[in-house]
Design an enzyme around this catalytic site. Sequence first.
Site, PDB file in Angstrom:
ATOM      1  N   SER A 186       1.322  -1.031   0.641  1.00  0.00           N
ATOM      2  CA  SER A 186      -0.320   0.009   0.054  1.00  0.00           C
ATOM      3  C   SER A 186       1.078   1.180  -0.018  1.00  0.00           C
ATOM      4  O   SER A 186       1.641   0.809   0.468  1.00  0.00           O
ATOM      5  CB  SER A 186      -0.214  -0.361   1.345  1.00  0.00           C
ATOM      6  OG  SER A 186      -1.739   0.911   1.527  1.00  0.00           O
TER       7      SER A 186
ATOM      8  N   LYS B 249       2.019  -2.780   6.234  1.00  0.00           N
ATOM      9  CA  LYS B 249       2.353  -3.177   5.367  1.00  0.00           C
ATOM     10  C   LYS B 249       3.598  -2.090   5.182  1.00  0.00           C
ATOM     11  O   LYS B 249       3.968  -2.425   3.724  1.00  0.00           O
ATOM     12  CB  LYS B 249       1.348  -1.735   4.445  1.00  0.00           C
ATOM     13  CG  LYS B 249      -0.340  -2.343   4.386  1.00  0.00           C
ATOM     14  CD  LYS B 249       0.105  -3.388   3.758  1.00  0.00           C
ATOM     15  CE  LYS B 249      -1.483  -3.846   3.296  1.00  0.00           C
ATOM     16  NZ  LYS B 249      -1.448  -5.059   2.261  1.00  0.00           N
TER      17      LYS B 249
ATOM     18  N   TYR C 275      -2.391  -1.066  10.830  1.00  0.00           N
ATOM     19  CA  TYR C 275      -2.732  -1.524   9.434  1.00  0.00           C
ATOM     20  C   TYR C 275      -1.221  -0.637   8.118  1.00  0.00           C
ATOM     21  O   TYR C 275      -0.218  -1.189   8.029  1.00  0.00           O
ATOM     22  CB  TYR C 275      -3.125  -0.855   8.380  1.00  0.00           C
ATOM     23  CG  TYR C 275      -3.587  -0.675   6.716  1.00  0.00           C
ATOM     24  CD1 TYR C 275      -4.025  -1.895   6.483  1.00  0.00           C
ATOM     25  CD2 TYR C 275      -3.151   0.211   5.551  1.00  0.00           C
ATOM     26  CE1 TYR C 275      -3.851  -2.436   5.009  1.00  0.00           C
ATOM     27  CE2 TYR C 275      -3.185   0.080   4.637  1.00  0.00           C
ATOM     28  CZ  TYR C 275      -3.567  -1.211   4.448  1.00  0.00           C
ATOM     29  OH  TYR C 275      -3.773  -1.265   3.088  1.00  0.00           O
TER      30      TYR C 275
END
Length: 302
Positions: free
Chosen positions: A172, A189, A185
């Site tokens: 991402s 990533k 998150y």
Amino acid sequence: MNLFMELLLFLPIIIYAYIEAFVKLFISVKRKSVSGELVLITGAGHGIGRATAYEFANRQSRLVLWDINKHGVEETAAECRRLGATAHAFVVDCSKKEEIYSAAEKVKKDIGDVTILVNNAGVIIAADLLSTQDHQIQKMFEVNILAHYWTAKAFLPAMMNNNHGHIVTVASAAGHLATSFMVTYSSSKFAAVGFHKALTQELSALGKDGIKTSCLCPAFVNTGFVKNPSMSLMKVLEPEKVANKLLEGILTNQKMIFIPSFLKIHLILEKILPEHALAALYKLQNIQFDAVVGYRNRVISD
């Protein structure tokens, strides 16, 4: 050889690399064929995974589709078959190492050696760190990065024996640029980006130049996992567009695939801008999405 001489000899390599990159801007890159390749996609029941499966199906690849959602993955497989591809659907929880290894053994025994692995499955919780529950933190790391290890360990040996294959890490933009209310998150990533870079370097050191690697780093994608995302400097992406760009990157063996491509400029600016200018740039982007902030018990925008 002293350090000065080593640096002096390194200079022509830098110049050659820049000239090579410039020339490539005007030459069409040869695209490889993925027809007949056995492609395994995790998280194929929805969003980018589903759209990517359709892209491979249109190119006559053979597909192995994994997802925790039985209805979603079977629906994807059915559409891939309608497009003319062979497709096998498996219900796999990518947060569980044992399920990954068990499903991998079944794939190898019943279908064959995977030659293109797309680690796409992901989990996201938009909340401040103190509101993110321990089991949610663990789940995000289990799916977003640890699963990449288990799938790679399962399928990489056959690729290395044949010196042929492609491993795709779906990360991402949040794996390069930190985002508030996505601490876990974003951290997972960042780890996925590091996994891709380190694995790429290791395969090179082992002389396995026939195994290619790609890392996908898109901005917000309209998959429904993040509620009401918006940004001032770019649009929220559709899964079909992201999948199309991903396939282009795979076919041309791109190492890092940014969507939109001008995210590369942001990375450069982050390294050279002073702190206050960088803060102003983040404010200018006006990134917004629904996030739970527990200590204030309301939905806010970043």
